[in-house]
Every structure is written in structure tokens, then in C-alpha cells.
Motif scaffolding. Sequence first.
Motif, PDB file in Angstrom:
ATOM      1  N   THR A 177       0.967  -1.146  -0.006  1.00 20.28           N
ATOM      2  CA  THR A 177       0.059   0.001   0.127  1.00 20.28           C
ATOM      3  C   THR A 177       0.920   1.361   0.013  1.00 20.28           C
ATOM      4  O   THR A 177       0.515   2.235  -0.727  1.00 20.28           O
ATOM      5  N   GLU A 178       2.097   1.400   0.692  1.00 17.07           N
ATOM      6  CA  GLU A 178       2.762   2.549   0.923  1.00 17.07           C
ATOM      7  C   GLU A 178       3.535   2.670  -0.523  1.00 17.07           C
ATOM      8  O   GLU A 178       3.742   3.944  -0.816  1.00 17.07           O
ATOM      9  N   ARG A 179       3.910   1.678  -0.838  1.00 17.86           N
ATOM     10  CA  ARG A 179       4.715   1.890  -2.185  1.00 17.86           C
ATOM     11  C   ARG A 179       3.535   2.417  -3.442  1.00 17.86           C
ATOM     12  O   ARG A 179       3.944   3.180  -4.040  1.00 17.86           O
ATOM     13  N   LYS A 180       2.399   1.729  -3.547  1.00 21.71           N
ATOM     14  CA  LYS A 180       1.339   2.436  -4.243  1.00 21.71           C
ATOM     15  C   LYS A 180       1.067   3.688  -4.104  1.00 21.71           C
ATOM     16  O   LYS A 180       1.009   4.545  -5.177  1.00 21.71           O
ATOM     17  N   ARG A 181       0.972   4.294  -3.017  1.00 23.56           N
ATOM     18  CA  ARG A 181       0.718   5.560  -2.554  1.00 23.56           C
ATOM     19  C   ARG A 181       1.957   6.402  -3.021  1.00 23.56           C
ATOM     20  O   ARG A 181       1.702   7.422  -3.637  1.00 23.56           O
ATOM     21  N   ALA A 182       3.022   5.911  -2.694  1.00 24.22           N
ATOM     22  CA  ALA A 182       4.599   6.591  -3.324  1.00 24.22           C
ATOM     23  C   ALA A 182       4.273   6.551  -4.831  1.00 24.22           C
ATOM     24  O   ALA A 182       4.734   8.010  -5.417  1.00 24.22           O
ATOM     25  N   GLU A 183       3.760   5.814  -5.105  1.00 21.11           N
ATOM     26  CA  GLU A 183       3.865   5.851  -6.870  1.00 21.11           C
ATOM     27  C   GLU A 183       2.877   6.937  -7.326  1.00 21.11           C
ATOM     28  O   GLU A 183       3.174   7.510  -8.344  1.00 21.11           O
ATOM     29  N   ASP A 184       1.549   6.659  -6.676  1.00 22.23           N
ATOM     30  CA  ASP A 184       0.571   7.713  -7.014  1.00 22.23           C
ATOM     31  C   ASP A 184       1.201   9.167  -6.706  1.00 22.23           C
ATOM     32  O   ASP A 184       0.615  10.087  -7.423  1.00 22.23           O
ATOM     33  N   GLU A 185       1.760   9.374  -5.789  1.00 21.32           N
ATOM     34  CA  GLU A 185       2.152  10.619  -5.356  1.00 21.32           C
ATOM     35  C   GLU A 185       3.315  11.335  -6.174  1.00 21.32           C
ATOM     36  O   GLU A 185       3.456  12.465  -6.872  1.00 21.32           O
ATOM     37  N   LEU A 186       4.272  10.300  -6.942  1.00 21.95           N
ATOM     38  CA  LEU A 186       5.149  10.594  -7.730  1.00 21.95           C
ATOM     39  C   LEU A 186       4.601  10.830  -8.979  1.00 21.95           C
ATOM     40  O   LEU A 186       4.847  12.096  -9.776  1.00 21.95           O
TER      41      LEU A 186
END
Length: 542
Positions: free
Chosen positions: A156-165
Amino acid sequence: MPTDDEQARLRSVGLQNAQSILRARRRAEEALRQSEHFLKRVTDVVPGVIQVFDLADKRTVYMNRSVATLLGYSADELRALGGEVLPSLMHADDLPRFAQHMTRLQALGDQEIADFEHRLRDRSGDWRWFHSRDAVFARDADGRARQIIGAAVEITERKRAEDELREAERKKDNFIATLAHELRNPLAPIRNALHVMRQQLPADPQLAWCGDVIDRQVGQMARLLEDLLDVSRITQGKFGLRREPVALAAVVEQAVEIASPFIDVASHALAVTLPPQPLTVDGDPTRLAQIFGNLLINAAKYTQDNGRIVLTAQLEADEVVVRVKDSGIGIGAEHLRHIFEMFSQVQSALVRAQGGLGIGLALVKGLVEMHGGQVSAVSDGLGRGSEFIVRLPIAHKSRHAEFSEDPVATHSSVEHRCRILVADDSRDTVESLAMLLRMSGHDVHVADDGEQALQMAEGCRPQVALLDIGMPKLNGYEVCRRIREQPWGRGMTLVAQTGWGQESDRRHTREAGFDHHLVKPVDVAALEDILRAVVTRAMSSP
């Protein structure tokens, strides 16, 4: 018959064997219990989901405790879901891919692993992302996959970071586009005023030199803005090529024309050597000229005055190989592999930089690769010059006869009068462009907002209307649409003049009904071509 003693001894041996077998069985059962306990404890403490899924029954036959910890459900709540734990908790948008994943799993080999990303709903109603790796656990008598074992970790955190990127990239691209638009707007009146000055002022050598400097620097700034936007579009995958068979000689000639101001101002010697046979590549002629023009400009900027630049082209197997070599500052070995990266400039190059952003070579790399080619750089070190090598696939079907050998027509001033409406909320832009057009003999009317532009168009019925897009009251799109709705406006030539120049912006102007899209600062030669076509059409009409 054995004696009583012998029978007793046999009974004793049999009892001992039976006891030994029983003890071995108990040891094996205890070892199995310990092994099962160990595996269960391991799977329970693993920070991820481990499950066994039965393909035939379409149900989960085993799942470790971590799923309860990760998702917040109790063991009883998970048991209440029965064997449908995953499908029950999975996001509806992921279920079709989950079905495809199950089909794929049935065809897996024993050593193969299938990956799958999906969302599961936790007890609070939030969605958690998981990355699962699945393999065959058991097969039936016919060798078909019966059960699948999978391990999933939360991402989830990785996906959130990808979305933020991605969001940061989107904001960056919007900022670049807006910056380019805002910087183009002041360039337009500067260029217009320069053309007016050149027509009005006497042929004074110093004034001519000043005009050349202004024109060259305005052109350089406009080119830098275009390069920046092009790189941004390439990285977003929004960049398209208009490919056709292109004569390499014509492309090189255009590139030399682009780079000539930079080469001339530094008094460089340029040598161009092309093979005697005509070479044809399949590409976008404008972008190919941009590739070689950027390489020539780069060579000119990073070579000391009175340097030497050599452009050569030759056919190697099925490739056209173009080399641009200079006698400039060179590139250290440690910087060669980074030279094509965005915003990359070596320290020694900063001394020679003339307003560069380190985007020209990144753009070259992107454009060359979009053409199916490769670009590389070589240098013997600092102070020993550089060489850039571009390899492009040659066009297999020769169409040299289709290329016109006529020289490019020069842009002479429009000799016939047009009735023109210029609408822009920038007073400097509208007045400078109107003055320039009037000096060429045209009848020019001006407006500074959309409503006034629409009223003036209805009143004076211009042959050509130059409309800014971002006007107050009515924007350029709406003015264009309303003009097109009128019988008197259907044949009018409508030109969008705007600081927005991406392909999506050009598509919007076409959809609104514009005939042409000119990016600020407006190229006077391009505008003259439009006006010339309008005059020619008017003269040929009955």
C-alpha cells in the motif's frame, strides 16, 4: 513343532519388534507434529499473507493468521467468509484480473511463479494493496494443477508513493507548460516590435547588430521553451511523429540553417560531408532536423571561438550514421554515461554554457529512439573535443524521386491587402502585431477581449482573424465557435495565436474550428504564408 521355550522366545522377539515399531511411529508422529507446528508458527509470523487455494472448488483451504493482523479481522470473521476469503474482500475492479490470474495458474509449470497485484478491503473499509506470488502446490491424478500456494506482501505504501510521484510529475508537466505559455507571451511583442523597428529605422550598422542580437536571443529562448516541452511530452508518452520517407540531405540542410546563428557568432568553421548517393530515412522531417540542429548547436556552444565542427554522414549496412564532431571542451569519461540525462551538464560545460538547461541532448536521445535509432557520445577527454554519433534505420523503399529538388521558397512580404482582425488581451502584443501588419499594407482592426472581438468580426467581416486563446469575457475557443456558427464566418480564416503549443492544445484549436495554430512569438514568415494563401484564394475566386 517349536518347543514351549522357543515359542516363548518368538513371542518375546515379536513383542520387542512391535514395541520398537510403535516407538519409531511415535517419534515420527512427534517429528511431524513439531514440523507442522514449526511451519504453522513460521507462516503465522510472516509479515504477509500465505494461503493455499483449491482451483477446482474455488475456495481457500488454508490461510495464515497474518491476514487477520494485516486486515483487522478476527479469526471468527474470516471463518465466516468460508472458502471465499479473497474474492469476498477483493476490490471489484480487480476481480476480472483475478479470474484471468486463476486461468493462468492452471497452466503453470512446477517451477513457474505468477505475480498478481490486487486490493483487499480491511475491517475499517480501507483498501490495502498486495503483491502476490503464486505457484502450483498440488496436482490431481491427471497432472493438472489442483491447489495453488501463494504468498502476498502489502504494498500500500509503495502504491501511495507511486501515486504521489505520478501526481508530482503531472504538476511538474503542468508547471512547465504554464511557464512556457507565460514566457512566450512577452516574447511575442518583442519580436513584433523588432520587425517594426527594422522596417522603420535607417540601415545603421549598429542598429542592425542590435536587431540581430534581439532576434537571435528571442529565437533562442523560444527554442529552449520548445525543447523543454518536447522532453516533457516524450517522458509522458504524449509525443507523436509524422513519419514519411525523408531525404537526409534536406534534413541536414535544415539543421545547418537552425544552428547557423550559433556557429556564425562564434566564428566556427563548419564542414558538412554527405555521401554521393542520396540517403533516405523513414522519419519526421521536422524532428530529424531538430536532432541534428541540437547537436550542431551543442557543438557550437561548447567549442571555443574559431573552432571546427564537422558533420559527416554515411551508409553502414542498413543504417544511416551521422557524426557531429567538434574541437571543443570535451567530456570526461566519468560524465559520458550521464550526458543524455535530463538537466545533465558537466562542470566544465557550465563555464561555456550560454543559457542552456541541459535538456538538448536529452531531447536528442528521446527523438532518436522514437525513430528506432541510437545515439552515443565519445570523447578523448577534457579539452580534446567530442563526437556524437546518430544511427538511424534506412528507409527500405526508396522514394527519392518524390522529393522536390527545388530550393525552399523565400518568404517575401505579402503584396496584396487583407482585412485582418487581431484580438489579444495583451496590449503590447496586439498593438505591435497590428503595427507590423499595417506596415505591410493590410487593413487591421484590433480587439482586447472576446466579446469585442466577436462584435468587431461581425461588423468588419475580416478575411483573417488572429485570436488569442486566453482572452477575458469570451475565450478564443468560444469566439471561434460563434464565428463559425454565422454564415459570414464559415469561410473566414481563423488563426489561433497562443503560448500553448502542445499537441493537445493544437487538437483543441482544430476541434473549435481554427484553421491554423501559431505559437507565440508568432513566426512572421509563417503568418505571411497564411496571408498569402488567403490572398491567392480570394484572387482565384469568381
